[in-house]
Design a protein around this motif. Structure first.
Motif: not given
Length: 450
Positions: A352, A358-360, A380, A384, A388
């Motif tokens: 991510a 790209v996403y969580i 995260w 990140v 996201k």
């Protein structure tokens, strides 16, 4: 020895300030009461539930008798079976073969052995908050079962999801069925087009979609038609759960290779089943066709990654690192990685962070392991961009589980953000903004929910 002890103690005193705080203070220390203010905000926030398998309320009674087993048949059953109860024995408890007390006597040893797990704690949390019943035991299974039966009155879903869980929108993964409830939005799976091992399966799909299939081109045309039909039903994304059945590594197969594999399949006897390695090039090719349809229609693609429910699965199949070639090839497609990647949280951090597409999504992860979810949400938020990450998806068949899960997810978000503020990594205002993103705004923006 005395000199050594004195030196050691002096060194520890020197290090103490650094051991006391887990973060370097980047922001001013917060004003007292910030924990309560953050928790109050999170607890009252109207949220988006990013992933569910909820059946219609009117259909619940059709699935079997409504009693305490209704709360144990999804996820809790995994740990009850892991504790030693056989699948056939558990399945019998979902019928009317036994009385409520007889069911409890059979399941009690296995529930007691596994009630420590987060799956079962979620059940206990839900019955406490919804019914005022503090535990599942000899004296409560009958009154709980009675209260459950009385609850399903046509208004229960709205009460639990809207009034108690404070869910504004819920994204359902339920194939083609649709509810009239305006709360729900839908994603659809096209895994059946990929998970092909025989000519018979191809013909069955052709019959289902009323499309004659003779070669790979006609097969892909059938897929495109099914996709557009789903778009016409208003899907807001595509989901794949194939990590339960195969590796997430989808090679970019040249069309002539896929043509050859499909021709061999269609020229085989109807009862022949091909091994995975024999059909993998065809399956990989079809996945790329689906991703191209997702790109054309500008909707997100959700991938199951990490833990598979049940038993008999290979965890490495679901390792999100296998997806990197797709992220690179389709930079304009937004990929959503499910379940916090449990246990691959560190890999999700890198993906991510490194890929803008790209996403969580932390759906399911809070009830797999709250501590894992806390630990990786900390990481995260340090690695990140906050737009996201999505922090809640109930991923249940029953609304009681969704409600219990929502309480745990909110508590995790509150705790992690409060710790970040306490350590002066975030200001209180920044934490509030991030909470709103994680639990609501990110999903609304990503899925274009109106």
């Amino acid at each position: 020895m005395n000199i050594f002890r004195t030196t050691r103690n002096a060194a520890l005193l020197t290090l103490l300030p650094f051991l006391t705080f887990s973060q370097i203070a980047l922001r001013p220390k917060p004003k007292p009461g910030f924990e309560t203010r953050i928790k109050t905000y999170v607890d009252h926030l109207e949220i988006v539930d990013t992933h569910e398998h909820l059946m219609e309320e009117a259909d619940v009674a059709k699935e079997g008798p409504i009693d305490f087993m209704h709360l144990l048949f999804h996820y809790a059953d995994d740990d009850i079976k892991s504790a030693g109860m056989s699948k056939p024995e558990f399945a019998e408890l979902l019928t009317d073969k036994y009385t409520v007390i007889e069911k409890w006597k059979r399941i009690k040893p296995f529930f007691e052995a596994s009630k420590n797990t987060a799956y079962n704690r979620t059940v206990l949390l839900a019955i406490d908050r919804l019914y005022g019943i503090k535990d599942l035991n000899d004296s409560t299974v009958l009154p709980l079962s009675q209260k459950l039966r009385e609850s399903y009155n046509g208004k229960w879903y709205d009460y639990v999801l809207k009034d108690r869980a404070k869910i504004k929108y819920s994204i359902q993964d339920v194939e083609k069925s649709r509810s009239a409830n305006p709360m729900f939005r839908y994603v659809e799976k096209f895994d059946a087009f990929i998970r092909i091992h025989s000519k018979q399966e191809v013909l069955a799909l052709g019959k289902e979609y009323n499309a004659p299939v003779s070669d790979l081109d006609s097969y892909i045309a059938m897929l495109a038609g099914a996709f557009q039909e789903a778009m016409g039903r208003g899907i807001i994304g595509v989901k794949s759960a194939l990590a339960y059945h195969r590796t997430l590594k989808y090679e970019d197969t040249p069309k002539p290779v896929a043509d050859s594999v499909f021709a061999r399949l269609m020229n085989s006897p109807g009862d022949k089943t091909f091994a995975f390695n024999d059909v993998k090039p065809f399956q990989d090719y079809v996945m790329h066709q689906i991703i191209q349809l997702v790109r054309k229609n500008n909707i997100p693609f959700q991938f199951h990654t990490g833990l598979q429910s049940g038993d008999g699965n290979i965890i490495d199949n679901a390792n999100p690192s296998h997806l990197a070639n797709l992220f690179l090839q389709y930079r304009d497609v937004k990929f959503v990685l499910f379940h916090g990647g449990f246990p691959y949280g560190g890999i999700l951090s890198t993906q991510a962070k490194a890929f803008r597409n790209v996403y969580i999504d932390m759906c399911w992860s809070a009830i797999i392991s709250p501590s894992y979810s806390e630990r990786y949400l900390h990481e995260w938020l340090e690695t990140v961009p906050a737009n996201k990450i999505m922090a809640f998806g109930g991923d249940y068949h029953n609304v009681e589980g969704t409600y219990g899960h929502s309480l745990i997810a909110r508590a995790i978000v509150s705790k992690v953000l409060s710790e970040k503020v306490r350590d002066a990594y975030l200001t209180e205002a920044e934490a509030i903004d991030i909470a709103r993103r994680l639990l609501r705004d990110n999903a609304i923006e990503l899925f274009k929910i109106r």
